[in-house]
Motif scaffolding. Structure first.
Motif, short mmCIF file in Angstrom:
data_model
loop_
_atom_site.label_atom_id
_atom_site.label_comp_id
_atom_site.label_asym_id
_atom_site.label_seq_id
_atom_site.Cartn_x
_atom_site.Cartn_y
_atom_site.Cartn_z
N ASP A 124 0.84 -1.19 0.00
CA ASP A 124 0.00 0.00 0.00
C ASP A 124 0.88 1.25 0.00
OD1 ASP A 124 -2.03 -1.80 0.17
OD2 ASP A 124 -2.72 -1.20 2.17
N LEU A 125 0.46 2.23 -0.78
CA LEU A 125 1.22 3.48 -0.87
C LEU A 125 0.40 4.62 -0.30
CD1 LEU A 125 3.69 5.10 -1.93
CD2 LEU A 125 2.39 5.43 -4.05
N SER A 126 0.95 5.33 0.65
CA SER A 126 0.28 6.49 1.21
C SER A 126 0.36 7.66 0.23
CB SER A 126 0.93 6.89 2.54
OG SER A 126 0.33 8.06 3.07
N LEU A 127 -0.76 8.37 0.10
CA LEU A 127 -0.84 9.55 -0.78
C LEU A 127 -1.08 10.77 0.08
CD1 LEU A 127 -3.15 7.99 -3.53
CD2 LEU A 127 -0.66 8.22 -3.62
N PRO A 128 -0.03 11.40 0.58
CA PRO A 128 -0.18 12.53 1.51
C PRO A 128 -0.98 13.67 0.89
CG PRO A 128 2.09 11.74 1.48
CD PRO A 128 1.39 11.06 0.36
N GLY A 129 -1.94 14.18 1.66
CA GLY A 129 -2.72 15.34 1.25
C GLY A 129 -3.84 15.05 0.28
N ASN A 130 -4.04 13.79 -0.11
CA ASN A 130 -5.08 13.48 -1.08
C ASN A 130 -6.39 13.20 -0.33
OD1 ASN A 130 -6.63 12.53 -3.26
ND2 ASN A 130 -4.82 11.68 -4.25
N HIS A 131 -7.23 14.24 -0.22
CA HIS A 131 -8.51 14.09 0.48
C HIS A 131 -9.65 14.49 -0.44
CE1 HIS A 131 -8.83 18.43 1.09
NE2 HIS A 131 -7.57 18.42 1.49
N SER A 132 -10.87 14.21 0.00
CA SER A 132 -12.05 14.32 -0.87
C SER A 132 -12.80 15.64 -0.75
CB SER A 132 -13.01 13.17 -0.55
OG SER A 132 -13.47 13.26 0.79
N GLN A 133 -12.26 16.59 -0.04
CA GLN A 133 -13.00 17.83 0.18
C GLN A 133 -13.19 18.65 -1.10
OE1 GLN A 133 -14.32 19.02 3.38
NE2 GLN A 133 -14.08 16.81 3.59
N SER A 134 -12.33 18.47 -2.08
CA SER A 134 -12.41 19.27 -3.31
C SER A 134 -12.66 18.45 -4.55
CB SER A 134 -11.11 20.08 -3.48
OG SER A 134 -10.92 20.96 -2.39
N SER A 181 -5.04 14.46 -7.52
CA SER A 181 -5.38 15.00 -6.20
C SER A 181 -6.01 16.36 -6.43
CB SER A 181 -4.13 15.13 -5.32
OG SER A 181 -4.47 15.69 -4.06
N PRO A 182 -7.34 16.42 -6.58
CA PRO A 182 -8.00 17.70 -6.86
C PRO A 182 -7.73 18.76 -5.81
CG PRO A 182 -9.50 15.87 -7.26
CD PRO A 182 -8.31 15.30 -6.59
N ALA A 183 -7.66 18.34 -4.55
CA ALA A 183 -7.45 19.32 -3.48
C ALA A 183 -6.09 19.99 -3.60
CB ALA A 183 -7.58 18.63 -2.13
N GLU A 184 -5.11 19.30 -4.14
CA GLU A 184 -3.77 19.86 -4.26
C GLU A 184 -3.48 20.39 -5.66
OE1 GLU A 184 -0.88 17.30 -1.58
OE2 GLU A 184 -2.20 16.00 -2.74
N GLY A 185 -4.39 20.14 -6.60
CA GLY A 185 -4.18 20.60 -7.96
C GLY A 185 -2.98 19.94 -8.62
N LYS A 186 -2.87 18.63 -8.46
CA LYS A 186 -1.71 17.96 -9.05
C LYS A 186 -2.05 16.55 -9.47
CE LYS A 186 0.37 15.98 -4.84
NZ LYS A 186 1.54 16.02 -3.94
N ILE A 187 -1.21 16.02 -10.36
CA ILE A 187 -1.25 14.62 -10.76
C ILE A 187 0.09 14.02 -10.35
CG2 ILE A 187 -1.43 13.01 -12.69
CD1 ILE A 187 -2.73 15.43 -14.23
N THR A 188 0.04 12.95 -9.59
CA THR A 188 1.27 12.30 -9.13
C THR A 188 1.58 11.11 -10.03
OG1 THR A 188 0.89 12.98 -6.85
CG2 THR A 188 2.44 11.18 -7.21
#
Length: 762
Positions: A490-500, A518-525
């Motif tokens: 399992d890989l942790s995705l820091p800051g990837n939450h569903s609020q946005s 990660s919509p909340a962070e405005g990025k694609i990892t």
């Protein structure tokens, strides 16, 4: 890497000798073998007892080490030289390598005295002596039986390397000086099988690591990696943090580095006029390049890299909640709440429609002519037949609780994966619930890689830190799409939450690269697959004669590509050192008797972990006598005797009598390939003969006849290191053998002299 012949790992450099065998060798060897007492072994064999030496000089012997019965087999374990201040356990354990506690063990630590799978040995007078434990004998000895099985008590020797071990008991758990390990293998497996043993990470462990973040596509909502053009299409909304730029639209990125290749921000609105529009949901790819997508509220658009604006139509009715490719290239399937329609992309005309009891999200399986429609509010999954466009069945979605997730079908198996709350429900193609995968976050999207048979799920944190279940970090999980087994860490995705907004993902064919939004962070990892080294070719035990060229080979796969280095142990695998310069898949060298019993292994490393092959044993016997010509290493020393021909090469001492050499591998008329012999030779008709060295050399004392390899030492009668026994077995050769050797030696001598006279030799 191929080491230079003669640079024998673990020993000082020595001369190179070539083995040249003759019929006389076979005759002598046959007589030697015939004279060995019944039950004695000539060389180390996989089924014979094995002995290892511990860090304080302890010796441990196990009666059988390979081909063990997986269901259970008793083995005898004995030891000597153990200290009398520390108790030990004797058991079958997972071998974790040097300076690491062997654990877990079969039967655990025997603290009851009733275990058949482990034994407890304590110093004489210890409080536990008696029913719980037995005491060491004189000299720190013990002799016990334990029963070993391939699997039990958390130990599976088919998955990990196992050894019969001694280790300090629970009162000195951190004491590694009592660790002595002898590897074992059960029937159906052998030491050195491909796979190896991971040091910090299990061999072949798959994981993913973030290698880049792409931030040039606004607030990413959906992804598609085009199967033909290989471009990464991103449906995006505007990111409030960048007030000077409105990033809504369809972005086309280079998947290698995330650079923007195109941005289609305009699409026709309800009046047909172009306007900036969010690309909310990507339906699927267009042939060659481009995608079909939905833009709010009811737009269906199509565009490819380089377009200034999308082409599209505006539908009547409710807001579009989902979209996928239709049953023909010209159509798409659209969900507008509970209404399902197939429309023509060019005109927006609905060719057929169906109103379901409820729902919002769906997924189509064109291979099987099925569409799955999820009603999260009512906790139902509906199945629609695409040919008749009719509802054929409905199934419960346990645990939905009104929490919208995702609905995706696996093209390989026809299974439908439905994300509900913190679970993923997997239904087979018939609608039977076959698996529930539970996570710690909210299930948000799934993607399937048919090349590797893997299913990828992205989970988002709820984002409400007042909820103890939330930590603001999402997760990527990977499963086998058929057996649902975990296929990567399992890989942790820091800051990837569903609020946005909900996260989405795309997978490169083969699963080597994964993209997660990660919509909340405005990025694609961008995530890259990593694999700890997995051994695909392992070395095996070797038996060689002194002076013979040997080679060990090992290979491993992993990502990144692992490096290799070879290691040698001279003390029964208790300590290891690197073989200088040995950093290639093959290790080759000239075997010497000094290396008998040495153990070798290959160690593979990459950024993920370290994996070692199972240690293998090198057994070296002395060169067998009987050759006309011997080794060619060393200086030249010539001796004659009574008209006999000149002796061969000599590297130490004077030449042997009767035309023999005193050389490393030199030749003698009465013996062939020889070991290292220095000092004076011997005359025929000796009064004392001894089998020495490694069992292939007979040396004279005073006037004895030298048959076979020479003797290391000064002039005169010096016995070989074997002390009258065969190396590796300790089996004493009976006097009848010596008599036979003398007869054969004399016969060979007469034959050769007669031959030289016939040939005119002086």
């Amino acid at each position: 890497m191929t080491s230079t012949p003669g640079s024998a790992p673990g020993t000082p450099p020595s001369g190179r000798g070539r083995l040249r065998r003759r019929a006389g060798t076979a005759a002598v060897a046959a007589l030697l073998l015939a004279a060995i007492p019944a039950g004695a072994a000539v060389s180390a064999d996989a089924g014979t007892p094995r002995t290892a030496t511990g860090p304080q000089g302890q010796t441990l012997t196990v009666s059988a080490t390979t081909g063990l019965d997986p269901a259970g087999q008793k083995v005898r374990v004995s030891g000597e030289g153990y200290g009398l201040a520390t108790g030990i356990y004797v058991a079958l354990c997972k071998d974790n390598g040097d300076n690491r506690v062997p654990s877990p063990c079969l039967g655990g630590a025997d603290m009851s005295g009733g275990s058949q799978t482990s034994q407890w040995i304590v110093p004489p007078g210890d409080p536990y002596q008696g029913d719980l434990a037995q005491a060491f004998g004189p000299g720190g000895t013990f002799d016990v039986e334990i029963e070993v099985t391939a699997k039990g008590d958390g130990l599976d020797c088919a998955e990990v390397s196992c050894s019969v071990v001694t280790r300090a008991d629970h009162r000195a758990a951190g004491d590694r000086t009592q660790d002595v390990r002898i590897p074992v293998a059960f029937a159906g497996e052998e030491p050195g099988e491909p796979g190896g043993e991971g040091v910090d990470t299990p061999a072949g462990t798959v994981s993913y690591q973030a290698v880049a973040d792409f931030t040039s596509a606004g607030k990413p909502l959906d992804l598609l990696l085009h199967p033909e053009s290989k471009k990464l299409y991103v449906g995006a909304d505007n990111l409030p943090d960048t007030a000077d730029v409105d990033e809504r639209g369809l972005h086309v990125l280079n998947p290698e580095d995330g650079t923007s290749e195109s941005w289609i921000s305009l699409a026709p609105g309800s009046t047909g006029e172009l306007r900036a529009s969010t690309a909310a949901r990507i339906a699927g790819p267009l042939p060659g390049d481009g995608v079909v997508y939905n833009y709010p509220l009811r737009g269906v658009g199509a565009a490819e890299a380089g377009d200034e604006a999308a082409s599209g139509v505006w539908l009547t009715g409710s807001t579009i909640t989902d979209i996928v490719p239709g049953t023909t290239p010209e159509t798409v399937l659209v969900a507008q709440g509970a209404k399902l329609s197939e429309i023509v992309r060019a005109t927006g005309e609905a060719t057929r429609s169906l109103t379901l009891p409820g729902g919002a999200r769906f997924a189509a399986d064109p291979e099987r002519g099925t569409l799955w429609y999820s009603d999260f509010a009512a906790g139902k999954l509906h199945r629609v037949d695409l040919a008749s466009f009719e509802l054929t069945d409905s199934f419960d979605l346990p645990g939905a609780q009104g929490m919208a997730g995702f609905t995706e079908t696996d093209p390989a198996t026809g299974a439908v994966w439905v994300g509900v709350n913190r679970s993923v429900l997997v239904f087979d193609a018939t609608g039977t619930l076959v698996k529930t995968l539970v996570g710690k976050d909210l299930a948000r999207d799934a993607a399937f890689d048919t090349d590797s048979g893997r299913a990828f799920v992205v989970w988002q944190d709820g984002g409400d830190l007042s909820d103890p279940a939330n930590d603001n970090n999402g997760t990527l999980t990977v499963y086998g799409s058929e057996d649902f087994a975990v296929a990567a860490k399992d890989l942790s995705l820091p800051g990837n939450h569903s609020q946005s907004g909900a996260a989405s993902l795309a997978v490169e064919p083969g699963g080597g690269t994964v993209f997660v939004t990660s919509p909340a962070e405005g990025k694609i990892t961008k995530l890259a697959r990593q694999v700890s080294p997995l051994v695909t070719r392992a070395p095996a035990d070797l038996t060689a004669r002194d002076g013979e060229e040997v080679a060990l080979a090992a290979e491993a796969e992993g990502a990144p590509e692992p490096t290799v280095r070879w290691q040698v142990s001279t003390d029964g695998a208790q300590t290891w050192k690197d073989v200088e310069g040995a950093t290639g898949p093959e290790l080759s060298f000239t075997a010497r008797t000094a290396q008998d019993g040495y153990r070798y292994r290959a160690e593979f490393r990459n950024d993920v972990g370290t994996t070692r092959t199972t240690a293998v044993t090198l057994t070296v016997t002395a060169a067998t006598g009987g050759g006309e010509t011997g080794g060619d290493t060393g200086g030249t020393g010539e001796t004659t005797n009574g008209g006999d021909r000149t002796g061969g090469d000599s590297s130490s001492g004077t030449g042997g009598a009767n035309g023999g050499d005193a050389s490393t591998g030199g030749d003698s008329p009465t013996g062939g390939d020889s070991g290292t012999r220095s000092g004076g030779g011997s005359t025929s008709g000796g009064s004392s003969e001894t089998v020495g060295g490694s069992g292939s050399t007979v040396s004279g004392s005073g006037s004895g006849a030298a048959v076979g390899g020479g003797v290391a030492g000064g002039a005169g009668a010096t016995p070989t290191s074997g002390g009258g026994s065969l190396a590796a077995t300790g089996a004493t050769v009976m006097s009848v053998t010596l008599a036979a050797v003398g007869l054969v030696g004399a016969g060979l001598l007469v034959h050769r002299r007669a031959k030289r006279r016939t040939d005119g030799a002086s």
